[in-house]
Structure formats: C-alpha cells, structure tokens
Design a protein around this motif. Structure first.
Motif, PDB file in Angstrom:
ATOM      1  N   ASN A 160       0.823  -1.219   0.000  1.00 39.19           N
ATOM      2  CA  ASN A 160       0.000   0.000   0.000  1.00 39.19           C
ATOM      3  C   ASN A 160       0.854   1.265   0.000  1.00 39.19           C
ATOM      4  O   ASN A 160       0.545   2.235   0.681  1.00 39.19           O
ATOM      5  N   PHE A 161       1.916   1.245  -0.766  1.00 38.23           N
ATOM      6  CA  PHE A 161       2.820   2.396  -0.836  1.00 38.23           C
ATOM      7  C   PHE A 161       2.096   3.589  -1.479  1.00 38.23           C
ATOM      8  O   PHE A 161       1.411   3.447  -2.489  1.00 38.23           O
ATOM      9  N   GLY A 162       2.252   4.773  -0.879  1.00 39.13           N
ATOM     10  CA  GLY A 162       1.693   5.999  -1.470  1.00 39.13           C
ATOM     11  C   GLY A 162       0.237   6.240  -1.151  1.00 39.13           C
ATOM     12  O   GLY A 162      -0.443   6.983  -1.865  1.00 39.13           O
ATOM     13  N   CYS A 163      -0.263   5.645  -0.068  1.00 37.27           N
ATOM     14  CA  CYS A 163      -1.675   5.867   0.251  1.00 37.27           C
ATOM     15  C   CYS A 163      -1.870   7.296   0.751  1.00 37.27           C
ATOM     16  O   CYS A 163      -0.914   7.978   1.120  1.00 37.27           O
ATOM     17  N   GLY A 164      -3.115   7.735   0.776  1.00 36.16           N
ATOM     18  CA  GLY A 164      -3.403   9.063   1.280  1.00 36.16           C
ATOM     19  C   GLY A 164      -3.792  10.016   0.177  1.00 36.16           C
ATOM     20  O   GLY A 164      -4.686   9.736  -0.611  1.00 36.16           O
ATOM     21  N   VAL A 190       9.382   0.049  -6.849  1.00 41.80           N
ATOM     22  CA  VAL A 190       8.994  -1.361  -6.783  1.00 41.80           C
ATOM     23  C   VAL A 190       8.401  -1.571  -5.394  1.00 41.80           C
ATOM     24  O   VAL A 190       9.019  -1.189  -4.405  1.00 41.80           O
ATOM     25  N   ALA A 191       7.192  -2.146  -5.314  1.00 44.10           N
ATOM     26  CA  ALA A 191       6.599  -2.337  -3.983  1.00 44.10           C
ATOM     27  C   ALA A 191       5.665  -3.535  -3.999  1.00 44.10           C
ATOM     28  O   ALA A 191       5.326  -4.067  -5.066  1.00 44.10           O
ATOM     29  N   GLY A 192       5.248  -3.946  -2.804  1.00 45.31           N
ATOM     30  CA  GLY A 192       4.301  -5.052  -2.690  1.00 45.31           C
ATOM     31  C   GLY A 192       2.974  -4.681  -3.340  1.00 45.31           C
ATOM     32  O   GLY A 192       2.383  -5.452  -4.080  1.00 45.31           O
ATOM     33  N   SER A 193       2.521  -3.467  -3.056  1.00 44.78           N
ATOM     34  CA  SER A 193       1.334  -2.930  -3.726  1.00 44.78           C
ATOM     35  C   SER A 193       1.336  -1.414  -3.579  1.00 44.78           C
ATOM     36  O   SER A 193       2.101  -0.867  -2.784  1.00 44.78           O
TER      37      SER A 193
END
Ligand code: SF4
Lengths: 473, 207
Positions: free
Chosen positions: B79-83, B102-105
């Motif tokens: 959940n990178f970059g939420c908000g 690159v991230a999990g999601s």
C-alpha cells in the motif's frame, strides 16, 4: 441484467477507448484549488493550450487560507503568492473563482454541493483525494493529481480504467450517539485502508437511506481512506430536495426532467455488484482512531489492540503506530488526555456537524488545558451558523470561532499542532505529521465526540458522558 | 499538439529500500512543502520528517546513507503511497533521482500519478519484495535492472517477476504516458459526448 449507477454514468461519459486500453472519460465538473493547480496552469501556458470548458470549471481557495487574519496580503508570503497565482489563472482562463471576498469561499468539497454544482450523474474531478465526497449525490467523483488537472483543463477528459463496484449495506438504524463518522470509520476498520483498491464503494441500506446529505457526504468523503478511489450513494428524494433552489442546480422549469433523469441513474435492483458487504447499523459504536492510519480504530468503549492479538503480518505496523502515539497496548481508549480539539474539515465542517457539536458544548466549558477551535467548512456555513447563534455557543464555552478553510486538517496554514500534542479531530487523516507537527498525534472521531472531549479534557464515550453531563440527544 | 513523453522500457541502477506498509503521501512529502507553485526543489524534502525521526532515534534513514545516494530504484512494501492525491509525492521521488518504484502494492492514485510523470510503479509478491529489500540493504552497491518489456527485475542472482496494470505498461513502453495530447486530439468527439448529457443543457447561465 441491470447496471449499477457507476456503470451507467461511466458509459454515458465514455468518449472512446484509448490505445493503452483505458477509457477517455468526459468530465462534467472540474473543481480547482490553489495547491494542486498552479503547475498545471503553468504547463498549459508553456504548451500554448487553453482551458477547453471554462464554464464547467470552478475554483476556490481553501488549503492555505489563514482562518484568523484573512486580510490581504496574507502574512505568509507563499500563501499570498499561491492565491495570486490562482487569481491570475482564473482571470486569464475565464474561470469562475469563489474567492475570499465572494461570500461563497470554502473547502472545495463543501462549496461544490452547497452551490448546487455537484449533481447526480455527473463525472467530477478535482486535484484532491477527498473529491469522493461528491459521490454522496450519485456522482462519480475522482481525486486526481496535477498532471490530470492539466488533462482536464486541456481536454475536459481523463484517461481512466473502470472500477469494480462494492456495495456496502448498512442495515437497520444507528443507536443514539453514533454518527456517520462512526459508520465510515467502522467500515474502514473492517475492510482495511487498502481494502477498497480497484473499487468504487456504493453505500446503501436503511441507515444510509435515512441519512441527510451532510451525513452521506461524511461517508463518501472518507472512501479514499479505505483505498476506494470513489464512493457514492444512489440519488433519492433526499438528494433532490437538497438540490432544489441551489444557485447552480437546474432551475424550476428544468427540475422535473432533471429528477427523472437522476432517478433513472440509481443502481438497478438486478444490477451485478462485484462484491457486497453487509453491516448492522445497531452494531456500530462511537469510534476513535488510536494509530497513524484511519483504519487503526476501536470503539470508544474498547481497549487498544495488542500485538499478540493481530495476524503476524500486521504486527510491525501496529507496534510502529503504538510507539509513535506513545500509547501502551491493551489500555482503554476512553480517558486518553487531549491537548487540542479541532472541529471542521470537508469531512465534518458542515452546518449539521456544527449543530451537533454546539449541542454538546452548550452550557459547558472547554477543559482548562485544552485549546479548542471550530472552523466552518465554508463562508456560507459560517453565516448560517452565526444566524443560529452557534458561534456564541462555542465562544461562550471557550472555543475559538474561525473563518472558513481547511485549517488544522492538514496545517498548510497557521493552524497546527505543536510538538507531541494530542488532537481530538473531526477531520479524516491521522497520518504522522498530518496536523503540522512531525510528532503531533491525531485522534479521529465524530464532531460530537470532539466537542465532548474538549469539555472533558479527555476522550469520553458520548453515550454515557452525555447522560452524566446532562447533554446530548 | 505534440507529445513530450519518451519511451520507458528499462531502468538500471542502485536501489534504496524504505520499509513499512501504508507509507502515506504526508510522509513522502510533508504538507508544508506543498506551499509552492512549482515542483522544483521537492526532491530535497523527500521523507523529511521520517528522516528527522530516524535521526532523533539515533538511526540513519536509508535515504541518508551515503551508499544509497544516487539510487535509481525505490523499494517499498504494501500500500505504498496511500493518502493524498498530491502529485508532489511522486514528483519529490522523481526529483530526488528515483526512476522507478517497486513495492508489494500501491495506492491507486499514487501509482496513476507516477505513471503520468514517467515514473513506473511495479509490484512484486511480498516474499520477493522482502528478498529484494534484503539484497539492497546488504549490498547497497548492487545494480538492479528493471525490464518492463520482459516483466522482471534482476539483481545479483535474483530474477523477480513484476506486474503493473497493462494500460500503464503500454503507456510507458510506447512513450504515451503524458496523455494530454491524446485526450485533447479530436475534440469534436468530446463535444459529441457532452452534447448527449442532459445536465449540460440544464446548467443555469453563469452569474
Ligand atoms: S479539509 Fe482537509 S481533507 Fe478536506 S480538502 Fe481540506 S485539507 Fe483536504
């Protein structure tokens, strides 16, 4: 097979399919504010483009406006220059600007509905993630980034991929002391802050049907906190009555035809939803966040979770949040001492929110160690509240009564937390640093709960506290 | 109207990892730096409060480790970059020097905003993300090679499958990630669409 409102609105606004497979979607209403638009206008100028549909574009200034000393030029030079830039952009591109002198300025998600600009069946875009608020009217509303603001200015369109639709039914009725804010905090707590990824949330069920437009806006506002790009409620009589007579709503002659069309957009009974989630309204309690994202919440009568109670994958996040907040695992939520109380924001800065809060504080005093402020969501909300004498109620209790703006919701203005202060807040985000102090701490809750916390000096359960203090409903 | 975007297929360079789920945009770029009418200089304030918090706690934030300076790939978790929808977040990352995340999601708005400025956001399975993070932390000088065409990221002996929405991949590979020209072309079709919408007719005259 029936269709959902989302599918109907999407289909009607589809211009074409783009080479990358996305849909080119026509945008019926574009709302602009000072923070996410200057770079978009600058690029427009650089590339020699114009605003394609200025008559469908409206601007206001909300994030950076000081809520106390509003005389121009603002003391903060950067705030002044951002406001100047927006003034110039609106003038040059012929865009209607609800500025501070207009009597209609306010938080962009408060004034759109208030002016009747937000209507069922529209596609709406704004460079702000809480644009989902406008879905309360049965519109499909997207929060967008600055490059997309440029897209909409230059083409009145967005390149988007369709969303799935999750219907969230809140059945039965809410108990006294439980508000729309508690409903959405509970939904996010249940489905998680990324549970809505790829979805639009359709809120339905008896509890939602009975809600006022203000309450539906509170719910849709926080869709994005649950990871859903958009959220909406099917339009009904409550929606139509809210819109009747508003400055930009269809006039009396066109209104019946508008209602017919709006009604036809509601999701069909035999529509196919991609997912359905059901909650009982009676199970929802006043809810408070204890952590650093809006999904980290408990009922006010509960205790904070312990690392050993949650799945292994969530343990690190839980520990990080507890450490940052300085709260020990397993302790009760109620009784948490607060330093600041903030009532306002696009989530809960409307007239009915201020009424609920005023009802709680009337005849009481803010605790001596608490700094408390009320910031109306718009100039019109402020005027209406003052007409009812709410400002006097708040002032008499020791609250500051401010001018309209985003204020301490994100503290891009002089209103901010200091150091490790704990703030009971009616806003929508409790991220680290959100309220202006990198180490400040935010507890999200309903405006009535914020008001009660301001008086008690600590987090209290509105249901029992109100009875003891002889206030509440 | 001409497009200003170039084809993006391959990004190579060193990587830096920022651990933690739900890294929100207020952490990526604190709101006080949104007080600007350009995106210039945002890179200097990337993760500023997190970096200060690490320093206060006697730690060194990965971005402040000299051996990660000049990294071109940023590795995150879920959940990178939420908000917020603020494009200032990907702009700050890009301007710090990162060329792919690159991230999990990812949170959707963040990933969409990133692609629109030519910053690919690709996801990989959580275990593989953990392996990539371990590799990058233990060997900061290791070269990572993200190949959008092949759909993999290579680093040392590791080859990890990555995924991203087809539309984003196609926009990056074809160099059409700056969509404005495409959307503004053939405005007649846009007008034909709007002419079919009843609410356009009902709009009262602007006062
Ligand atoms: S009130 Fe808060 S969440 Fe709403 S638009 Fe303003 S800053 Fe954003």
């Amino acid at each position: 097979m029936g269709r959902t409102l989302f599918q109907k609105v999407w289909d009607q606004h589809t211009v074409r399919t783009l080479p990358n497979g996305q849909t080119q979607l026509y945008i019926g209403l574009h709302l602009v504010h000072e923070v996410t638009s200057p770079q978009a206008f600058a690029e427009l100028r650089e590339r020699g483009w114009t605003v394609k549909a200025p008559e469908r574009t409206f601007a206001t200034v909300d994030h950076i406006v000081p809520t106390r000393a509003q005389a121009r030029p603002f003391a903060d030079e950067m705030a002044e220059s951002m406001t100047r830039a927006l003034e110039r952009n609106c003038r040059d591109f012929n865009i209607k600007f609800f500025d501070l002198g207009s009597g209609s300025q306010g938080i962009v998600h408060v004034i759109g509905p208030e002016m009747g600009l937000t209507q069922p069946g529209m596609t709406i875009a704004c460079g702000d993630s809480h644009t989902s608020t406008h879905g309360a009217f049965g519109a499909i509303a997207f929060g967008i980034g600055t490059s997309q603001v440029r897209d909409v200015l230059a083409s009145q369109c967005l390149a988007l991929s369709p969303l799935k639709v999750r219907r969230i039914e809140v059945n039965g009725s809410l108990k006294p002391g439980v508000y729309a804010k508690d409903v959405i905090l509970t939904i996010i707590g249940r489905l998680g802050v990324k549970g809505g990824t790829g979805y639009a949330y359709e809120y339905a069920g008896q509890a939602i049907d009975r809600m006022t437009m203000d309450e539906r806006m509170t719910i849709c506002n926080m869709s994005i906190e649950g990871g859903a790009r958009a959220g909406y409620v099917n339009p009904d009589e409550t929606t139509f009555e809210f819109l009747r007579g508003r400055p930009f709503a269809p006039g009396a002659e066109a209104f019946p035809a508008a209602v017919d069309w709006w009604r036809s957009l509601a999701s069909d009974a035999d529509a196919r939803w991609d997912d359905i989630v059901r909650l009982e309204g009676a199970d929802i309690a006043p809810t408070v966040t204890w952590g650093i994202n809006p999904g980290q919440s408990v009922a006010v009568s509960e205790t904070l979770p312990r690392p050993e109670d949650v799945p292994a994958a969530e343990r690190a996040g839980l520990t990080e949040a507890l450490d940052f907040m300085g709260f020990s695992a397993g302790r009760p939520m109620a009784g948490t001492r607060i330093d600041v109380a903030f009532i306002g924001s696009c989530t809960n800065g409307r007239l009915s929110d201020l009424r609920e809060a005023a009802h709680v504080v009337a005849g009481n005093r803010v605790a001596s160690h608490v700094r408390a402020l009320v910031v109306p969501g718009s100039q019109k909300v402020a005027i209406a509240a003052e007409k009812e004498g709410l400002d006097e109620v708040f002032r008499a209790a020791g609250f500051e009564w401010r001018g309209a703006g985003c204020s301490m919701c994100l503290a891009m203005n002089p209103d901010r937390l200091e150091g490790r202060e704990v703030c009971a807040s009616s806003s929508n985000r409790n991220f680290k640093g959100r309220q202006g102090s990198p180490t400040g701490r935010t507890l999200l809750m309903s405006p009535a709960m914020v008001a009660a916390a301001a008086v008690a000096g600590e987090v209290v359960d509105i249901r029992t506290w109100a009875v003891a203090a002889g206030v509440g409903r | 109207m001409s497009s200003t975007s170039s084809k993006i297929a391959r990004i190579s360079g060193r990587a830096v990892a920022v651990r933690g789920d739900d890294i929100d945009t207020d952490r990526i770029i604190p709101a006080r730096y949104l007080k600007t009418i350009t995106f210039e200089g945002l890179g200097d304030h990337l993760f500023e409060d997190d970096r200060a918090e690490a320093t206060r706690n006697g730690q060194v934030h990965p971005l402040d480790r000299p051996d990660h300076h000049g990294a071109r790939l940023l590795i995150g978790q879920s959940n990178f970059g939420c908000g917020s929808s603020r494009e200032h977040a990907p702009q700050a990352i890009l301007r710090w020097g990162i060329r792919a995340v690159v991230a999990g999601s990812f949170a959707e708005i963040f990933a969409g905003n990133s692609v629109m400025i030519g910053l690919p956001c690709v996801s990989a399975l959580p275990d593989e993300i953990d392996a990539l993070i371990a590799l990058c932390e233990s060997q900061p000088s290791l070269e990572f090679d993200l190949d959008l065409d092949a759909g993999v990221i290579r680093a040392g002996d590791l080859t990890v499958a990555i995924s991203m929405p087809d539309s984003a991949r196609s926009s990056l590979l074809s160099g059409s990630w700056d969509a404005t020209s495409l959307l503004a072309a053939d405005y007649e079709q846009v007008e034909a669409t709007s002419a079919r919408l009843p609410y356009i007719r009902w709009a009262p005259r602007l006062g």
